[in-house]
Design a protein around this motif. Structure first.
Motif, mmCIF file in Angstrom:
data_model
loop_
_atom_site.group_PDB
_atom_site.id
_atom_site.type_symbol
_atom_site.label_atom_id
_atom_site.label_comp_id
_atom_site.label_asym_id
_atom_site.label_seq_id
_atom_site.Cartn_x
_atom_site.Cartn_y
_atom_site.Cartn_z
ATOM 1 N N VAL A 155 6.624 3.208 2.950
ATOM 2 C CA VAL A 155 5.559 3.979 3.601
ATOM 3 C C VAL A 155 4.284 3.808 2.780
ATOM 4 O O VAL A 155 4.217 4.255 1.630
ATOM 5 C CB VAL A 155 5.951 5.475 3.690
ATOM 6 C CG1 VAL A 155 4.871 6.266 4.401
ATOM 7 C CG2 VAL A 155 7.271 5.635 4.409
ATOM 8 N N LEU A 156 3.290 3.164 3.343
ATOM 9 C CA LEU A 156 2.053 2.865 2.616
ATOM 10 C C LEU A 156 0.876 3.543 3.306
ATOM 11 O O LEU A 156 0.558 3.234 4.449
ATOM 12 C CB LEU A 156 1.817 1.345 2.564
ATOM 13 C CG LEU A 156 2.981 0.496 2.031
ATOM 14 C CD1 LEU A 156 2.714 -0.989 2.229
ATOM 15 C CD2 LEU A 156 3.222 0.785 0.565
ATOM 16 N N ASP A 157 0.279 4.479 2.580
ATOM 17 C CA ASP A 157 -0.850 5.222 3.148
ATOM 18 C C ASP A 157 -2.151 4.641 2.569
ATOM 19 O O ASP A 157 -2.411 4.812 1.370
ATOM 20 C CB ASP A 157 -0.701 6.706 2.772
ATOM 21 C CG ASP A 157 -1.395 7.624 3.760
ATOM 22 O OD1 ASP A 157 -2.194 7.106 4.565
ATOM 23 O OD2 ASP A 157 -1.149 8.840 3.712
ATOM 24 N N GLU A 158 -2.900 3.974 3.407
ATOM 25 C CA GLU A 158 -4.162 3.335 2.985
ATOM 26 C C GLU A 158 -3.967 2.471 1.726
ATOM 27 O O GLU A 158 -4.609 2.714 0.688
ATOM 28 C CB GLU A 158 -5.236 4.397 2.692
ATOM 29 C CG GLU A 158 -5.501 5.353 3.826
ATOM 30 C CD GLU A 158 -6.485 4.802 4.854
ATOM 31 O OE1 GLU A 158 -6.934 3.654 4.694
ATOM 32 O OE2 GLU A 158 -6.771 5.515 5.831
ATOM 33 N N PRO A 159 -3.134 1.452 1.798
ATOM 34 C CA PRO A 159 -2.818 0.719 0.560
ATOM 35 C C PRO A 159 -3.936 -0.184 0.044
ATOM 36 O O PRO A 159 -3.951 -0.528 -1.126
ATOM 37 C CB PRO A 159 -1.609 -0.130 0.953
ATOM 38 C CG PRO A 159 -1.721 -0.300 2.419
ATOM 39 C CD PRO A 159 -2.390 0.914 2.950
#
Lengths: 242, 687
Positions: A155-159
């Protein structure tokens, strides 16, 4: 591997952050697009069990993730939107710390860390303190910690926030490369980051899914006056938002 | 995980801070130890006599209470019987004669408990540091071991580190007492009741056994408080709100501890109370019970049960919360309300700061940004804990002399001479009478009994004789002063002056040096560290005026530190044994006989205090000057080491050397400051 989301809702008081969303995903990269307040981060937090859901269910291979507990979190890699870190730790120490929390054996962990640092061009700063890193470097360290346990669900939030163009391309390629046996959710504002790597796009608006399809399908459905790219899809769907 | 968590919490800075805390505790302890407050008493009564008297007293009470059965007396009867049984079971202990100081230090040194509290606060802040931001929490919570297992690891770490910290504190203190008093190891194996203060201790154990028990009990009590504080930290992610909750809780507990009387029906709230765990009272070494529903309950047992129950129950709750809590949640009404209030307060505070000029902002920088206020508060707490304003109750010769000083103090008067001659005559008459009686006894004119009576009367005048001897000494000294140097000395008590001028003030001097170095070491180094040095230098007032302002700020802060340490010391002397007759010439005090300058005592006191203040400001400037060219660490360590050497030399050197040394230091410091203000090299470097 099948991740099922059924009638998932999340309310904060009277505010509805997510309104009964349902879909199923298998291995691949899933881009989540939406304006501020669309429910992207809430969805990410629900996926990582960082917020208690109001109703609905999330299940992995038929089992609810809440009942799976540690077994579910063992399959999870998460990179939050805000940069969270312990200032006094060096890069290696920080990764070792998170690695120990993920239950990775010491010897194996050292090998993984070396490999990731090389891959993300962080070799030179491995002993530098986290507080002394630039924003982009820190972002890469946080990406590395998400990959430590070779997660099945990432799960990548604004990577890609704060990365220079070269590093963005590098990270994009890496996400694509590791997506073979993983479910990867990427939430971003930068549409071009996921245009080429996402297998499917989830468009969220006011807590509801307005579209869930392959990028080329979404682009093909654009009216004639719009330029044929994902950015236009975004503009078309969210022009009245923000 | 345990090791990584240890590495995270106990970084170099924290370890140094904790070691300094231990050093501070030992310094305070040694300071108190030197005053003799920790000395064991001497009793005429042996332990077996003491137990016997308690048992006899118990029997008497039992006999009386036969006529008063039921109601209020039920508890009294039970308590009496329980006490008799307890003492009967330990009455046969054979005590030995030993020096009890080592164990007295344990029970009387309250500052260690305060140190432990500070450790717990530092520890908890370090545990949760970095997690006030949701992103870090969410990252940890998304890992396999980031919930309950992490909480268990932290729990274990807090348990071990608290135990180590407590042991370290007491080990260093015991080590000091051992070195100072030179104990025999066999003393430690003597029964605890060999020390008078432990006559009421109802434990069958040796001194070393009691030390282990005390450390274990302190750990148990402290750990339960740590767990309570931990739970408060879970209450809200807002650290201020969490600490406010903890402080409010302790305030309520303290209030109940203070207000509830021993005879009250709700006396159990006084003992089932957290404050007893923070600062354990004398129940740790004195057997005593309180009333709980008409039954006598032992105070010590209560605290042990209470702390154990708290640890077990709250730890379980903490683990459950760690597993089930979610970092992202809707803020509670209280949190929202508190957030709004905090915003208003912080907003107003910054509004005030925003209106400040350079002077105000420099104070803000040193006190708030660089945590100078914390150092001053610590100094205030230490000074207040040391403060003992109870006036000395003079006995025997002391009381007689005080009476004379109060009545005839000042320049030698005719009344005094009359009184003095009268005393001499009285004593001569007594002497003559005694000699006559002795002669008669030798000749067999009076019986032994009659002679004993005369001798008793003669010995009764021993105090008066000593008093007159002392007055004679002082009177002849003042007469000599008048005839040889034509100085009219005053008859006065020199106790207070002796404390001020002749006692060793090294401990206080060192405390002042530490606080000044800590306050000002960031003066200039902070600008360098934050990379605003160039910015300041590029402004109109950033070269000369700023330095002058900073010196003024330093003087003000030195004044506050001075008031907190030396001001309180002066107040204490004036309360305990007042310094009177300020207009008297300094030579009135025999230890100033050699003084060639004719000034009054008041002026000398003034000069003495001013010189202390000047040395404080000098040290402050020295630290500031060093912070200009060195890092803040060097600006802290170098002057501190210098100050320690200076204090040591001052304590052993004569006043002339001290004055010369101080003058040289002041001159070099002023030159250093001029160098800083006038320096142009720096400007060229910046350009």
């Amino acid at each position: 591997m099948l991740l099922e989301i059924e009638n998932l809702s999340q309310k904060y008081g009277d505010f509805v952050a997510l309104n009964s969303i349902s879909f199923q995903v298998e291995e691949g990269v899933y881009g989540i697009l939406g304006p501020n307040g669309a429910g992207k981060s809430t969805f990410m937090n629900l996926l990582t069990d960082n917020v208690l859901r109001t109703s609905g269910s999330i299940s992995l291979d038929g089992k609810d993730i809440l009942s799976m507990g540690e077994a579910y979190r063992d399959t999870l890699g998460y990179m939050p939107q805000q940069q969270g870190y312990y200032e006094d730790f060096s890069v290696t120490e920080f990764l070792k710390y998170i690695g120990s929390l993920k239950g990775i054996a010491k010897k194996e962990l050292n090998n993984i860390i070396s490999e990731l640092l090389t891959r993300l061009n962080l070799e030179d700063v491995r002993n530098k303190k986290m507080k002394k890193l630039s924003g982009g470097m820190r972002q890469r360290v946080l990406f590395a910690q998400a990959l430590l346990n070779n997660p099945r669900i990432l799960v990548l939030d604004e990577p890609t926030v704060g990365l220079d163009p070269k590093e963005r391309v590098n990270m994009r390629n890496m996400i694509k490369e590791i997506s073979q046996d993983k479910i990867i959710f990427v939430s971003t504002h930068i549409v071009s980051d996921i245009e080429n790597i996402a297998d499917k796009i989830i468009l969220l608006k006011k807590g509801e899914i307005v579209a869930f399809d392959r990028p080329d399908n979404l682009i093909s459905r654009l009216p004639i006056e719009y330029e044929k790219n994902l950015e236009s899809v975004y503009i078309l769907n969210f022009e009245t938002c923000d | 995980m345990f090791g990584m968590e240890f590495r995270r919490i106990f970084n170099r800075k924290t370890v140094i801070m904790l070691l300094l805390l231990i050093a501070l505790n030992v310094t305070v302890f040694l300071w108190m130890y030197k005053t003799g407050k920790y000395e064991s008493q001497v009793s005429d009564e042996t332990y077996s006599q003491h137990v016997e008297s308690i048992l006899k007293q118990g029997d008497t009470i039992n006999a009386i209470s036969i006529f008063n059965k039921g109601g209020q007396s039920e508890y009294a009867e039970r308590n009496n019987q329980k006490t008799i049984d307890k003492y009967a079971s330990i009455g046969e202990i054979e005590t030995v004669k030993i020096n009890g100081n080592i164990i007295i230090t344990v029970i009387k040194n309250r500052f260690t408990h305060l140190t432990i509290c500070v450790f717990m606060v530092i520890f908890l802040f370090r545990v949760f540091q970095g997690e006030e931001y949701k992103s870090m929490q969410t990252m940890l919570y998304a890992t396999r071991n980031g919930r309950k297992r992490l909480a268990i690891a932290r729990w274990g770490l807090s348990c071990v580190s608290l135990m180590v910290f407590i042991i370290l504190n007491y080990a260093v203190i015991f080590g000091c007492v051992y070195v100072i008093d030179g104990y025999k190891c066999s003393d430690l194996l003597a029964p605890i009741q060999s020390v008078v203060e432990f006559y009421d201790c109802a434990m069958k154990t040796s001194i070393i056994g009691y030390i282990f028990f005390y450390i274990a009990a302190t750990f148990l009590f402290s750990f339960s408080i740590l767990i309570v504080m931990w739970l408060c930290m879970y209450f809200s992610d807002n650290r201020i709100l969490s600490m406010s909750l903890m402080i409010s809780l302790m305030a309520v507990e303290y209030l109940m501890y203070q207000v509830i009387a021993e005879q009250s029906k709700i006396v159990f709230l006084k003992y089932i109370n957290l404050f007893n765990l923070v600062m354990p009272g004398d129940f740790l070494y004195k057997y005593s019970n309180y009333e709980l529903f008409n039954y006598p309950v032992n105070k010590l047992t209560t605290e042990i049960v209470l702390s154990t129950a708290l640890i077990l129950a709250l730890s379980t709750i903490i683990f459950a919360i760690a597993e089930n809590k979610r970092p992202i949640k809707k803020s509670s009404r209280l949190e929202n309300w508190f957030g709004n209030v905090t915003n208003i307060v912080v907003g107003s505070f910054h509004g005030i700061i925003g209106n400040c000029k350079m002077f105000g902002l420099e104070i803000y920088k040193l006190l708030i940004v660089n945590r100078g206020l914390v150092y001053l508060v610590v100094v205030a707490v230490i000074s207040c804990m040391m403060l003992d304003t109870s006036q000395i109750k003079h006995m025997g010769i002391g009381a007689l002399l005080e009476n004379v000083y109060n009545t005839y103090g000042g320049p030698i008067s005719e009344e005094f001479v009359e009184y003095y001659n009268e005393q001499i005559e009285n004593l001569n008459a007594v002497d003559e009478q005694y000699e006559l009686a002795l002669e008669k006894y030798d000749k067999g004119i009076i019986t032994e009994e009659e002679f004993d009576r005369e001798q008793f009367v003669y010995e009764g005048y021993a105090g008066a004789r000593s008093c007159v001897d002392r007055l004679t000494e002082q009177y002849s000294y003042l007469n000599r002063l008048k005839s040889e140097r034509n100085i009219e000395g005053y008859l006065l008590s020199d106790r207070g002056y002796r404390i001020l001028f002749q006692s060793d003030h090294s401990g206080k001097d060192l405390l002042v040096a530490v606080v000044i170095c800590l306050l000002f070491c960031n003066g200039y180094a902070y600008d360098k560290r934050m990379r605003v040095k160039e910015l300041i230098y590029s402004t109109r007032d950033g070269r000369n005026k700023i330095h002058r302002t900073r010196i003024l700020v330093m003087t003000l802060l030195c004044g506050i530190a001075f008031a907190l340490v030396y001001g309180l010391e002066f107040y204490e002397i004036q309360c305990v044994c007042p310094m009177r007759w300020w207009s008297a010439p300094v030579q009135s005090l025999p230890f100033f006989e050699g003084c060639r300058v004719n000034i009054s005592l008041g002026f000398l006191v003034f000069l003495f205090e001013v010189s202390r203040f000047v040395m404080m400001v000098t040290l402050g400037i020295l630290v500031y000057v060093l912070s200009y060219s060195r890092s803040s660490k060097e600006a802290l360590i170098i002057p501190l080491a210098g100050a320690a050497i200076y204090i040591k030399i001052k304590a052993i050197a004569n006043p002339a050397i001290t004055i010369t040394m101080s003058a040289i230091i002041i001159v070099f410091t002023v030159l250093g400051w001029i160098y800083v203000v006038r320096n142009r090299k720096l400007e060229s470097k910046i350009r």
